[in-house]
Design a protein around this motif. Structure first.
Motif, mmCIF file in Angstrom:
data_model
loop_
_atom_site.group_PDB
_atom_site.id
_atom_site.type_symbol
_atom_site.label_atom_id
_atom_site.label_comp_id
_atom_site.label_asym_id
_atom_site.label_seq_id
_atom_site.Cartn_x
_atom_site.Cartn_y
_atom_site.Cartn_z
ATOM 1 N N GLY A 58 2.284 76.151 9.212
ATOM 2 C CA GLY A 58 3.117 76.361 8.034
ATOM 3 C C GLY A 58 2.309 76.400 6.749
ATOM 4 O O GLY A 58 2.848 76.236 5.662
ATOM 5 N N LEU A 59 0.999 76.615 6.862
ATOM 6 C CA LEU A 59 0.158 76.656 5.670
ATOM 7 C C LEU A 59 0.103 78.060 5.084
ATOM 8 O O LEU A 59 -0.498 78.282 4.044
ATOM 9 N N ASP A 76 7.970 75.874 6.445
ATOM 10 C CA ASP A 76 7.118 75.036 5.626
ATOM 11 C C ASP A 76 6.240 74.230 6.594
ATOM 12 O O ASP A 76 6.308 74.441 7.803
ATOM 13 N N VAL A 77 5.444 73.328 6.059
ATOM 14 C CA VAL A 77 4.622 72.512 6.945
ATOM 15 C C VAL A 77 5.529 71.587 7.756
ATOM 16 O O VAL A 77 6.283 70.816 7.177
ATOM 17 N N ALA A 79 7.018 68.517 9.997
ATOM 18 C CA ALA A 79 6.806 67.081 9.826
ATOM 19 C C ALA A 79 5.950 66.469 10.926
ATOM 20 O O ALA A 79 5.152 65.594 10.665
ATOM 21 N N ALA A 82 -0.032 67.552 13.252
ATOM 22 C CA ALA A 82 -1.269 67.150 12.585
ATOM 23 C C ALA A 82 -2.355 68.144 12.931
ATOM 24 O O ALA A 82 -2.303 68.804 13.965
ATOM 25 N N MET A 83 -3.314 68.258 12.048
ATOM 26 C CA MET A 83 -4.386 69.222 12.242
ATOM 27 C C MET A 83 -5.750 68.557 12.202
ATOM 28 O O MET A 83 -5.969 67.647 11.413
ATOM 29 N N PHE A 85 -9.513 69.927 11.533
ATOM 30 C CA PHE A 85 -10.215 71.129 11.084
ATOM 31 C C PHE A 85 -11.645 71.147 11.616
ATOM 32 O O PHE A 85 -12.210 70.108 11.939
ATOM 33 N N SER A 91 -12.738 68.008 5.217
ATOM 34 C CA SER A 91 -11.370 67.605 5.516
ATOM 35 C C SER A 91 -11.161 66.104 5.294
ATOM 36 O O SER A 91 -10.067 65.663 4.961
ATOM 37 N N LEU A 104 -4.154 57.152 5.011
ATOM 38 C CA LEU A 104 -3.503 57.883 3.920
ATOM 39 C C LEU A 104 -2.209 58.601 4.305
ATOM 40 O O LEU A 104 -1.183 58.388 3.662
ATOM 41 N N PRO A 105 -2.201 59.447 5.351
ATOM 42 C CA PRO A 105 -0.964 60.172 5.648
ATOM 43 C C PRO A 105 0.199 59.234 6.005
ATOM 44 O O PRO A 105 1.356 59.556 5.750
ATOM 45 N N ARG A 107 0.960 56.497 4.635
ATOM 46 C CA ARG A 107 1.588 55.921 3.446
ATOM 47 C C ARG A 107 2.844 56.663 3.047
ATOM 48 O O ARG A 107 3.690 56.145 2.345
ATOM 49 N N TYR A 108 2.916 57.918 3.467
ATOM 50 C CA TYR A 108 4.049 58.730 3.025
ATOM 51 C C TYR A 108 5.026 58.974 4.155
ATOM 52 O O TYR A 108 5.877 59.851 4.082
ATOM 53 N N ALA A 153 -5.553 62.030 12.727
ATOM 54 C CA ALA A 153 -4.492 62.817 13.365
ATOM 55 C C ALA A 153 -3.723 61.971 14.385
ATOM 56 O O ALA A 153 -2.494 62.052 14.473
ATOM 57 N N TYR A 156 -1.221 59.443 12.963
ATOM 58 C CA TYR A 156 -0.036 60.148 12.438
ATOM 59 C C TYR A 156 1.001 60.345 13.551
ATOM 60 O O TYR A 156 2.160 60.589 13.285
#
Lengths: 269, 289
Positions: A58-59, A76-77, A79, A82-83, A85, A91, A104-105, A107-108, A153, A156
């Motif tokens: 979705g990028l 869209d991206v 939910a 995970a990617m 790279f 990255s 980090l990911p 946290r949201y 990843a 997540y």
């Protein structure tokens, strides 16, 4: 390991993309990935693998066709994706420790602080970086940086893990170690993985199935089930006659694909 | 110094030996030893210059009334023990600091906006080009009329010069944002504010600091210069102006030297801050970028 799934996680149907009108990068690519499957996508270099990857993630908006993730159209991206790279050095965020990068990911997401810490610690342990959690990415080797990206990843907990030529820029020994890491994670957690590579051995060694693409503008050329035992070994598996036969088959397909795309297209671009 | 922090020297197992052998070395501990060399060279340069200044002034090359370097130097120490002068330094630094903070507050958000929204970049390009070429010293008369001749005027005038380096460096930093880093943030669905706070600002921060370094030195010169030209009631410039009216050249020169030293100190401080905060950047360029 997995038979043909009933409810695919990912369905790509006649995906077509043109960066500029009349010059398709992807002609028509279709395949599905079932729950818990590891599907390798392999094709000659420059066959639009990264474009395909970005479309699924979705990028990027593709020109036509459909991409469905768990039955939902990808606009869209998504939910639960995970990617990882190829370019781990860019990255991972160099101003954060390995642990902060992994965390980090989360946290949201709707995840308690405790669970966040838990998941991070587990993911780091899984890739063997527990002792390096408070280091910065640039203090680690390339292989270890890619481990950190994989940990991020994994923490997540995606429904689908996309890996875009993740080991293309590490040395051979590190590469086989990381391949085994991916294989182990896949076996242990049943993570659904789409693994894009141009390395035929890697595609077969890791895959439950291999999807072969033609050169640009790419089409799905063939899907091959990989009937190797689930427990694979870098040396033994690759020495079996089944593996060697598969390798020749895929190599032959790719050679054809290159020749064919050479005929279809004028050189350059 | 936490004792609990002691680490095992050699790891047990975990990643393969090969993986670990590739590991980049941690920041060198022997650095202090190495970095002494430029310090020594710098000191030699300063000494040579001091000798030259002393010879030139005492030989009367700059006129017989010109105070010698040692006289200026001793006057400088007298000044530095003078409460009134110290207070003037305080006033100058106060105006300077205000101007720097305001520059940051204006330039960083504007730079991020310009760097992320093409329409904003287009709309602001011409006005910025015109504004930044205006020499701020030429604006002193207008600013005196509107803002008087003290802190307010000094701050606005200085701001007018210091905002640009920070702005341009911020925009430059925005151009340097890594598309892979941004794609990573997007693929994990970080909210926009999080992308700004955790990815964009940290990436841009070293560029902002470079801008601040340029602006800081410039700002100090403009603060003191404006005090001199506008006849401010307080500040290093005001002190120098008074001294020059009284004809005490030694004090004028000593005040100027103090200003120079302040600027050098600020610059050195910011350089050290850069090294501490953005060590990752040096390491990355050293590695494979």
């Amino acid at each position: 390991m997995s038979t043909q799934p009933q409810q695919p996680i990912l369905e790509v149907d006649r995906l077509h993309h043109e960066y500029s009108a009349g010059r398709p990068a992807i002609d028509s690519v279709s395949f599905t990935i079932g729950s818990g499957e590891l599907v390798s996508i392999v094709g000659p270099s420059g066959c639009g693998k990264t474009t395909l990857m970005k479309s699924i993630a979705g990028l990027m908006r593709f020109t036509s066709g459909t991409v469905r993730l768990r039955g939902q159209d990808v606009n869209d991206v998504p939910a639960d994706l995970a990617m990882v790279f190829q370019d781990y050095g860019r990255s991972l965020f160099p101003w954060m420790t390995v642990e902060a990068n992994v965390e980090l990911p989360l946290r949201y997401l709707q995840v308690s602080k405790r669970e966040r810490k838990d998941r991070t610690a587990h993911a780091l342990a899984e890739v063997g970086l527990s002792r390096d959690s408070d280091k910065y990415p640039w203090q680690l080797s390339g292989g270890m940086q890619q481990r950190a990206a994989i940990a991020r990843a994994l923490a997540y907990r995606p429904r689908l893990l996309l890996m875009d030529e993740p080991f293309a820029s590490v040395d051979a020994q590190t590469r086989s170690d990381l391949e085994d890491l991916v294989a182990a994670v896949h076996r242990k957690h049943g993570t659904t993985i789409m693994f894009v590579t141009h390395d035929i051995d890697e595609a077969i060694y890791l895959g439950d199935r291999v999807v072969v693409l033609t050169g640009a503008p790419s089409r799905t050329l063939k899907e091959l089930p990989i009937d190797l035992p689930a427990d694979r070994d870098q040396i033994e598996t690759k020495a079996t006659s089944e593996f060697i036969a598969l390798r020749s088959e895929v190599a032959l397909l790719i050679r054809q694909a290159v020749a064919e795309s050479g005929h279809r297209r004028t050189p350059q671009s | 110094m936490t004792l609990g922090n002691v680490r095992q020297v050699e790891p047990a197992t975990e990643p393969t030996g090969n993986d670990r052998a590739m590991q980049a070395p941690l920041p060198a501990k022997g650095r202090t030893k190495k970095s002494l060399q430029p310090v020594v060279r710098g000191a030699v340069g300063v000494a040579a210059f001091a000798v030259l200044a002393q010879v030139a002034t005492s030989a009367g090359w700059l006129g017989s009334d010109f105070p010698t370097a040692t006289q200026v130097l001793s006057e400088m120490f007298t000044l530095l023990s003078n409460g009134e002068f110290l207070l003037d330094i305080g006033w100058s630094l106060y105006a300077w600091a205000l101007a720097m903070v305001l520059s940051l507050v204006i330039a960083v958000p504007l730079g991020v906006l310009i760097g992320s929204i093409p329409v904003v970049a287009k709309a602001t390009a011409v006005p910025i080009e015109i504004l930044r070429t205006l020499p701020s010293v030429a604006l002193i008369p207008i600013f005196i009329l509107v803002l008087g001749s003290d802190t307010q005027m000094k701050v606005v005038l200085t701001l007018f010069a210091t905002v640009w380096p920070i702005l341009f460096n911020t925009v430059y930093g925005m151009k340097d944002l890594d598309p892979v880093a941004l794609a990573t943030a997007r693929s994990f669905r970080l909210p926009r504010t999080a992308v700004l706070r955790r990815v964009v600002l940290p990436s841009v921060a070293p560029f902002v600091l470079t801008g601040v370094r340029i602006s800081a030195a410039l700002g100090l010169i403009i603060v003191v210069g404006s005090e001199l030209v506008a006849g401010s009631s307080a500040g290093i410039g005001a002190y120098i102006l008074d001294a020059s009216l009284l004809g005490t050249t030694t004090v004028v020169l000593a005040g100027s030297v103090v200003t120079g030293i302040l600027g050098t100190a600020v610059n050195a401080g910011l350089t050290i801050l850069d090294r501490i905060l953005f060590a990752w950047r040096l390491k990355m360029t050293a590695a494979d970028r």
